[in-house]
Design a protein around this motif. Structure first.
Motif, mmCIF file in Angstrom:
data_model
loop_
_atom_site.group_PDB
_atom_site.id
_atom_site.type_symbol
_atom_site.label_atom_id
_atom_site.label_comp_id
_atom_site.label_asym_id
_atom_site.label_seq_id
_atom_site.Cartn_x
_atom_site.Cartn_y
_atom_site.Cartn_z
ATOM 1 N N ILE A 9 5.070 3.106 -3.172
ATOM 2 C CA ILE A 9 3.940 2.392 -3.765
ATOM 3 C C ILE A 9 2.675 3.176 -3.464
ATOM 4 N N GLU A 10 2.125 3.809 -4.469
ATOM 5 C CA GLU A 10 0.968 4.689 -4.273
ATOM 6 C C GLU A 10 0.276 4.885 -5.611
ATOM 7 N N ASP A 11 -1.033 4.599 -5.658
ATOM 8 C CA ASP A 11 -1.761 4.749 -6.918
ATOM 9 C C ASP A 11 -2.276 6.172 -7.127
ATOM 10 N N ASP A 12 -2.369 6.934 -6.052
ATOM 11 C CA ASP A 12 -2.884 8.290 -6.120
ATOM 12 C C ASP A 12 -1.760 9.227 -6.598
ATOM 13 N N LEU A 53 4.299 2.262 1.530
ATOM 14 C CA LEU A 53 3.222 1.494 0.917
ATOM 15 C C LEU A 53 1.852 2.040 1.271
ATOM 16 N N ASP A 54 1.121 2.481 0.240
ATOM 17 C CA ASP A 54 -0.271 2.880 0.423
ATOM 18 C C ASP A 54 -1.091 1.598 0.566
ATOM 19 N N LEU A 55 -1.972 1.563 1.573
ATOM 20 C CA LEU A 55 -2.732 0.322 1.800
ATOM 21 C C LEU A 55 -3.857 0.126 0.798
ATOM 22 N N GLY A 56 -4.398 1.222 0.260
ATOM 23 C CA GLY A 56 -5.511 1.111 -0.684
ATOM 24 C C GLY A 56 -5.021 1.126 -2.118
ATOM 25 N N LEU A 57 -4.730 -0.043 -2.647
ATOM 26 C CA LEU A 57 -4.235 -0.136 -4.023
ATOM 27 C C LEU A 57 -5.332 -0.692 -4.932
ATOM 28 N N THR A 102 -0.065 8.708 8.503
ATOM 29 C CA THR A 102 -1.492 8.901 8.331
ATOM 30 C C THR A 102 -1.775 10.007 7.315
ATOM 31 N N LYS A 103 -2.650 9.707 6.359
ATOM 32 C CA LYS A 103 -3.071 10.709 5.365
ATOM 33 C C LYS A 103 -4.085 11.646 5.993
ATOM 34 N N PRO A 104 -4.057 12.949 5.793
ATOM 35 C CA PRO A 104 -2.999 13.651 5.054
ATOM 36 C C PRO A 104 -1.785 13.879 5.944
HETATM 37 CA CA CA Z 1 -4.707 4.512 -2.762
#
Ligand code: CA
Length: 233
Positions: A9-12, A53-57, A102-104
Motif C-alpha cells: 500500500i503506497e501512493d508514491d 503500509l505507507d502511513l501517508g496516504l 524507515t524511508k529511504p
Molecule cells: Ca505516501
C-alpha cells in the motif's frame, strides 16, 4: 510458508515500483493499492499474508487503515514511514502494526523485514506443533505451566518482573513492542518513570539471557520506540 502474498500500500509510484520490483525479483506474490480505501478492500477480499503500509496516504491516515484491518485480522503489517516521524511509528505500533521500515530504505532492509515477518507468521500459524505451554527460542526456554524459564537447560533465577517481561516479549516474538505497550501490559499504566524502570528490568533480564552485553542476540532495542524479541535458530 509457501509463497505468501504481500499487499503493498503506497501512493508514491517510484517507491511502490521499487517494492514491487524487489518482491518480483525474489519471487514473492504481491498485490498493490494506491490509497486507503483500495487498501482496506484488497486486504478484505484477498486476505494477504503480509502488508506493507505507507502511513501517508492521500485519502486516509495509515493508522486508520491499521485499525480497520485489526478489527478483523491479525495479518502482519509493516509500516513505511519517514525518518523524522518516530511518533507516527509508535502510534502505528500501538494501533497494531508489527514492524516499521524507515524511508529511504534499502532493498536489503525491505527483504530482511519481510523475512522476519514471515518467520513470525509461521510461528503464529504454529508449524511447531500444538504445545504452546513451552516456548523455546535458541537457548532460552519458558515453561509456562510451571512458570519457570531456563537457559540452556539451567533454571534462570528471574524476578517476577523479569519473568513477566520475558513472557511478554516471547509471546510477541518478531514484533516490535513500544514502551507504552510493554509498561501497560506489565504495570497496567504507562508513566514516564515506568519507562525508566522498564530500562532497568530490561538490563537485568538481558544480563541473564544474552550471551554478551555488547550485541544482544535475543532482545533488540529500537531507540526511542521499544524492544523486540528476535527469533533465533
Ligand atoms: Ca505516501
Amino acid at each position: 510458508m509457501a509463497n505468501p502474498v504481500i499487499l503493498v500500500i503506497e501512493d508514491d509510484t517510484p517507491v511502490r515500483n521499487l517494492i514491487v520490483t524487489t518482491l518480483k525479483t525474489h519471487e514473492y506474490r504481491f498485490l498493490t493499492a494506491k490509497n486507503g480505501a483500495e487498501a482496506v478492500m484488497m486486504a478484505t477480499s484477498h486476505n494477504p499474508e503480509v502488508v506493507f503500509l505507507d502511513l501517508g496516504l492521500p485519502d486516509m491516515d495509515g493508522i486508520d487503515v491499521i485499525r480497520q484491518i485489526r478489527s478483523w485480522s491479525n495479518m502482519p503489517i509493516i509500516v513505511i514511514s519517514a525518518r523524522s516521524d518516530d511518533a507516527d511509528k509508535i502510534e502505528a505500533l500501538d494501533a497494531g502494526a508489527d514492524d516499521y521500515l524507515t524511508k529511504p530504505f534499502s532493498v536489503d532492509e525491505l527483504l530482511a523485514r519481510l523475512r522476519v515477518t514471515i518467520r513470525r507468521l509461521s510461528l503464529m500459524t504454529g508449524d511447531g506443533g500444538s504445545d504452546h505451554s513451552v516456548y523455546t527460542n535458541g537457548k532460552p526456554t519458558i515453561d509456562h505451566s510451571a512458570g519457570v524459564a531456563y537457559l540452556d537447560g539451567e533454571e534462570l533465577k528471574l524476578t517476577s518482573m523479569e519473568y513477566k517481561l520475558l513472557c511478554l516479549l516471547a509471546r510477541n516474538t518478531g514484533k516490535v513492542l513500544t514502551h507504552t505497550y510493554i509498561t501497560q501490559n506489565i504495570w497496567g499504566r504507562s508513566w514516564d518513570n515506568d519507562v525508566a524502570s522498564l530500562r532497568v528490568f530490561m538490563t537485568t533480564l538481558r544480563k541473564k539471557i544474552e550471551p554478551g552485553p555488547v550485541s544482544p542476540k535475543y532482545i533488540q532495542t529500537h531507540v526511542g520506540i521499544g524492544y523486540r524479541m528476535l527469533k533465533v535458530d
